[in-house]
Design an enzyme around this catalytic site. Structure first.
Site, PDB file in Angstrom:
ATOM      1  N   GLU A 167       0.796  -1.224   0.000  1.00  0.00           N
ATOM      2  CA  GLU A 167       0.000   0.000   0.000  1.00  0.00           C
ATOM      3  C   GLU A 167       0.836   1.285   0.000  1.00  0.00           C
ATOM      4  O   GLU A 167       0.920   2.019   0.994  1.00  0.00           O
ATOM      5  CB  GLU A 167      -0.974  -0.007   1.181  1.00  0.00           C
ATOM      6  CG  GLU A 167      -1.947  -1.169   1.119  1.00  0.00           C
ATOM      7  CD  GLU A 167      -3.072  -1.110   2.125  1.00  0.00           C
ATOM      8  OE1 GLU A 167      -4.022  -1.890   1.974  1.00  0.00           O
ATOM      9  OE2 GLU A 167      -3.012  -0.275   3.052  1.00  0.00           O
ATOM     10  N   GLU A 352      -6.176  -7.951  -0.663  1.00  0.00           N
ATOM     11  CA  GLU A 352      -6.862  -7.703   0.611  1.00  0.00           C
ATOM     12  C   GLU A 352      -8.292  -7.286   0.316  1.00  0.00           C
ATOM     13  O   GLU A 352      -8.547  -6.451  -0.545  1.00  0.00           O
ATOM     14  CB  GLU A 352      -6.208  -6.578   1.431  1.00  0.00           C
ATOM     15  CG  GLU A 352      -4.900  -6.919   2.084  1.00  0.00           C
ATOM     16  CD  GLU A 352      -4.396  -5.778   2.984  1.00  0.00           C
ATOM     17  OE1 GLU A 352      -5.228  -4.945   3.435  1.00  0.00           O
ATOM     18  OE2 GLU A 352      -3.183  -5.713   3.217  1.00  0.00           O
TER      19      GLU A 352
END
Length: 435
Positions: A167, A352
């Site tokens: 991320e 995710e």
């Protein structure tokens, strides 16, 4: 959940994900201090000043947790190594005990028939490197390449996949512009440099791994679907800026060798000299893209603020315990958009997806997963080459600035006794994945 594996493409992989600092217990095993320890110790940053010192004590409960993964019937386990556990000062000396732990983790997964998917960095920067400016420092790509080589040489022969940095938006923007994550800065110059150095470090890591003969290398980014709060031109423009910062900066850097004009409007004066010359490294070829996805945001113009001059409007519809809108079609839309505009036939993994919910049992989580898996099916039907779906998270854990309050796990963790109890969602997935 009314799926079978036959409802997904041949070879489609299902799995679960965690990260090192959130579950391991950072005080154990010779790990060095991280900037998250310092951030959490500063009043006002983290709920009740909670940190990852003990977390879920995965360090001492490794076999128990690997058995839970096996019992779930997961094909893949996505985990991270802690830079400060492997190299307590960030560079130089290697902590053998830390590498031994990850050796046991990888071997334990393989013994249980689960493919190890490694992420090298999930936010816990060694404090020694934070003291030298962290992601703002132009030497970060070199430090990260050194760390990458240490881990890849030890584990690379047994990994199913590797991604360098989890991320990048959180590492760059959330942590240096919004100040919500370590190091907790609100500085546009720091943001510009961190955003660029994160991508350059990613590219250097891919080069190191390819040089060692590794394959199945990817990038894992978090993305959000952005919807304009109205049809007003200023709201549409604000939404485009939000999308450029959150999504297109990273996709553009990785796949097109460019940053969006809407981002350069604000960050260009602060980017490091010669940044345009780094795209050859940033664009090191990938084998897949990982998409971390949770929600959509409604965006409006903010007239009383400088660039980027946007603000979030209240969400619509049902929410998770994070206050995030549950909007599964946004996942469908983003997967098809990513394939159409950036990745083409490159495999995409949903690395995710999940929800925070304290409800016990957890029918809301089962419904959330069911709806988002249907969104994945819709994306596949529309031609997106989605090759896998991984749930966040295996177990309740340390949710960063929110401490231990938000429960994303398929397994309930009692943070007093550390007892693990599989939830209804765990059993629902196990019944399906093992069918």
């Amino acid at each position: 959940m009314n799926f079978t594996r036959a409802d997904f493409p041949d070879g489609f992989r299902f799995g679960v994900a965690t990260s090192a600092y959130q579950i391991e217990g950072h005080q154990f095993g010779g790990a060095g201090p991280t900037h998250w320890d310092s951030f959490a110790a500063t009043p006002g940053n983290v709920v009740r000043f909670e940190d990852g010192a003990r977390a879920c004590d995965h360090y001492h409960r490794l076999d128990e947790d690997l058995d839970l993964i096996q019992g779930l019937g997961a094909d893949v386990y996505r985990f991270s190594t802690s830079w400060a556990r492997v190299m307590p000062e960030g560079t130089g000396a290697v902590n053998g005990e830390g590498l031994d732990f990850y050796d046991r983790l990888v071997d334990g997964l393989l013994e249980r028939g689960v493919s190890p998917a490694l992420t090298l960095y999930h936010w816990e920067l060694p404090q020694a490197l934070a003291d030298r400016g962290g992601w703002r420092n132009a030497d970060m790509p070199h430090w990260f390449a050194e760390y990458t080589e240490v881990v890849a040489r030890r584990l690379g022969d047994r990994l199913w996949s590797l991604a360098p940095i989890n991320e990048p938006w959180c590492v760059g923007w959330l942590s240096h512009f919004d100040g919500h994550h370590a190091p907790g800065l609100r500085d546009i110059r720091a943001t510009a440099r961190a955003m660029h150095h994160v991508l350059l470090s990613h590219g250097r890591a891919i080069q190191v791994c390819k040089g060692l003969g590794m394959q199945n290398l990817g990038a894992v980014c978090n993305f959000e679907w952005a919807t304009a709060a109205s049809d007003a031109p200023e709201d549409m423009a604000a939404t485009a800026r939000y999308d450029a910062i959150y999504n297109r900066f990273f996709l553009g850097g990785l796949f097109k060798g460019e940053y969006p004009a809407e981002v350069l409007e604000g960050l260009a004066p602060y980017l490091p000299a010669g940044w345009q010359d780094d795209f050859a490294t940033i664009q090191s070829p990938l084998d897949w893209l990982g998409v971390n996805f949770y929600t959509r945001k409604r965006i409006a113009h903010r007239a009383d603020a400088p660039w980027p001059a946007y603000q979030e409007r209240p969400p619509q519809g049902p929410l998770t315990d994070m206050g995030w809108e549950i909007y599964p079609d946004a996942l469908h839309q983003f997967l098809t958009r990513a394939a159409r505009e950036y990745t083409g036939d490159l495999p995409i993994y949903v690395t995710e997806n999940g929800m925070a919910s304290a409800t016990t049992p957890d029918p809301d989580r089962i419904a959330y997963l069911d709806e988002h898996l249907r969104a994945v099916q819709a994306a596949v039907a529309d031609g997106a080459p989605v090759a896998g779906y991984f749930v966040w998270s295996l177990m309740d854990n340390y949710e960063w600035a929110l401490g231990y309050e938000k429960r994303f796990g398929l397994v309930h963790v009692d943070f007093e006794t550390l007892a693990r109890t599989p939830k209804a969602s765990y059993h629902a997935l196990a019944d399906w994945w093992r069918s």
